[in-house]
Motif scaffolding. Structure first.
Motif, PDB file in Angstrom:
ATOM      1  N   LYS A 169       0.874  -1.173   0.000  1.00 32.91           N
ATOM      2  CA  LYS A 169       0.000   0.000   0.000  1.00 32.91           C
ATOM      3  C   LYS A 169       0.907   1.217   0.000  1.00 32.91           C
ATOM      4  CE  LYS A 169      -3.809   2.319   2.387  1.00 32.91           C
ATOM      5  NZ  LYS A 169      -4.576   2.479   1.143  1.00 32.91           N
ATOM      6  N   HIS A 175       3.308   9.164 -10.197  1.00 33.48           N
ATOM      7  CA  HIS A 175       3.711   8.423 -11.398  1.00 33.48           C
ATOM      8  C   HIS A 175       4.089   9.390 -12.521  1.00 33.48           C
ATOM      9  CE1 HIS A 175       2.728   4.386 -10.012  1.00 33.48           C
ATOM     10  NE2 HIS A 175       1.664   4.907  -9.420  1.00 33.48           N
ATOM     11  N   PRO A 201       2.804  -2.011  -9.454  1.00 32.00           N
ATOM     12  CA  PRO A 201       1.764  -1.524 -10.361  1.00 32.00           C
ATOM     13  C   PRO A 201       1.458  -0.053 -10.070  1.00 32.00           C
ATOM     14  CG  PRO A 201       1.134  -3.627  -9.390  1.00 32.00           C
ATOM     15  CD  PRO A 201       2.335  -3.162  -8.649  1.00 32.00           C
ATOM     16  N   ALA A 202       0.993   0.648 -11.086  1.00 33.91           N
ATOM     17  CA  ALA A 202       0.724   2.087 -10.953  1.00 33.91           C
ATOM     18  C   ALA A 202      -0.616   2.325 -10.262  1.00 33.91           C
ATOM     19  CB  ALA A 202       0.745   2.745 -12.328  1.00 33.91           C
ATOM     20  N   ARG A 203      -0.712   1.920  -9.010  1.00 30.78           N
ATOM     21  CA  ARG A 203      -1.914   2.157  -8.202  1.00 30.78           C
ATOM     22  C   ARG A 203      -1.516   2.191  -6.735  1.00 30.78           C
ATOM     23  NH1 ARG A 203      -2.725  -2.947 -10.602  1.00 30.78           N
ATOM     24  NH2 ARG A 203      -2.542  -4.725  -9.159  1.00 30.78           N
ATOM     25  N   GLU A 204      -2.448   2.613  -5.882  1.00 29.92           N
ATOM     26  CA  GLU A 204      -2.130   2.839  -4.478  1.00 29.92           C
ATOM     27  C   GLU A 204      -1.961   1.562  -3.679  1.00 29.92           C
ATOM     28  OE1 GLU A 204      -5.087   5.377  -2.839  1.00 29.92           O
ATOM     29  OE2 GLU A 204      -4.346   7.170  -3.875  1.00 29.92           O
ATOM     30  N   SER A 205      -2.547   0.456  -4.107  1.00 37.46           N
ATOM     31  CA  SER A 205      -2.382  -0.813  -3.393  1.00 37.46           C
ATOM     32  C   SER A 205      -2.527  -1.965  -4.363  1.00 37.46           C
ATOM     33  CB  SER A 205      -3.404  -0.935  -2.266  1.00 37.46           C
ATOM     34  OG  SER A 205      -4.717  -0.960  -2.799  1.00 37.46           O
ATOM     35  N   GLY A 206      -1.967  -3.101  -3.993  1.00 33.25           N
ATOM     36  CA  GLY A 206      -2.033  -4.270  -4.853  1.00 33.25           C
ATOM     37  C   GLY A 206      -1.022  -5.307  -4.420  1.00 33.25           C
TER      38      GLY A 206
END
Length: 253
Positions: A169, A175, A201-206
């Motif tokens: 997270k 980005h 990955p280009a996101r806030e969590s994963g």
């Protein structure tokens, strides 16, 4: 008399019936109604329950002696030699006089101080549900908090020991087109190269897929770091851009 849809009238008739002041054909007619109307029968039961404790709490009221003497003379002059029946017994009439006096006084108190309550009968259906209790302990895992020394990006990373997935997270990630953030495992011995763990990955969590279970992939790395690399990750297998976050990798077991 139409008593339906008249709750006040129903309640008054129920009170008179319980008290005994509803007599003759009116009482018989009310009894027939009560057998056909559950709500009316319920009102009678409520009045019985309401008046009974009040009657018990009131002191006994004894009629004057002259009344009993007159009753005794009348019974003695008209009673046959045979065994007297129940309603010709003096004790029966004395007891009935006390009960009637108590009920009359109780009704006066009830009417003056208490508004009848409307009791609704609600059917309840018990529903049994099986609820899975949450675990009380955390499973053995690797946990890290990576931070930018300048107070920018913060990253929390977590991986169970036997899992090949690392959950993350991110806060404060910016980005940039043509660039990626890559996660590295830093070596325990000086001079050894860091190991790439994957591109975030280009996101806030994963999650990112590790090369093997966390126990094999992370156990030799006391720290993790994130660097800015060309899109898709470093082409050399080593960090080429600036390190933007770094933190200790702790074993939670």
């Amino acid at each position: 008399m139409n008593y339906r849809d008249k709750p006040d009238l129903q309640d008054r008739l129920a009170a008179e019936y319980v008290l005994g002041t509803l007599r003759g054909p009116a009482r018989l007619r009310f009894q027939a109604w009560m057998r056909e109307d559950a709500a009316l029968a319920r009102a009678v039961r409520e009045w019985e329950a309401r008046l009974a404790p009040m009657a018990d709490a009131l002191p006994e009221t004894r009629p004057p002696k002259r009344v009993w003497k007159a009753i005794e003379r009348r019974i003695a002059s008209s009673a046959p030699a045979a065994r007297p029946r129940l309603w010709e017994n003096l004790g029966f009439w004395r007891g009935w006089g006390l009960v009637a006096s108590g009920l009359a006084a109780a009704l006066v108190v009830a009417m003056a101080t208490q508004k009848p309550e409307v009791v609704e009968v609600v059917r309840t259906v018990e529903v049994v549900r099986t609820v899975e209790a949450p675990p009380t302990t955390m499973q053995p895992s690797y946990v890290a908090m990576l931070e930018d020394p300048k107070g920018g990006m913060k990253v929390m990373a977590y991986a169970a020991r036997q899992s090949d997935e690392l959950w993350f997270k991110v806060e404060g990630m910016e980005h940039k087109a043509g660039h990626s953030y890559e996660l590295w495992g830093l070596p325990a011995k000086p001079g050894e190269p860091p190991t790439s763990l994957g591109v975030l990955p280009a996101r806030e969590s994963g999650t990112i897929k590790l090369a093997a279970a966390a126990d094999k992939t992370l156990s030799d790395h006391p720290q993790l770091a994130i660097s800015i690399e060309p899109e898709g990750g470093s082409k050399t297998g080593l960090p080429t851009g600036p390190v933007v976050a770094r933190g200790e990798l702790m074993k939670f077991w």
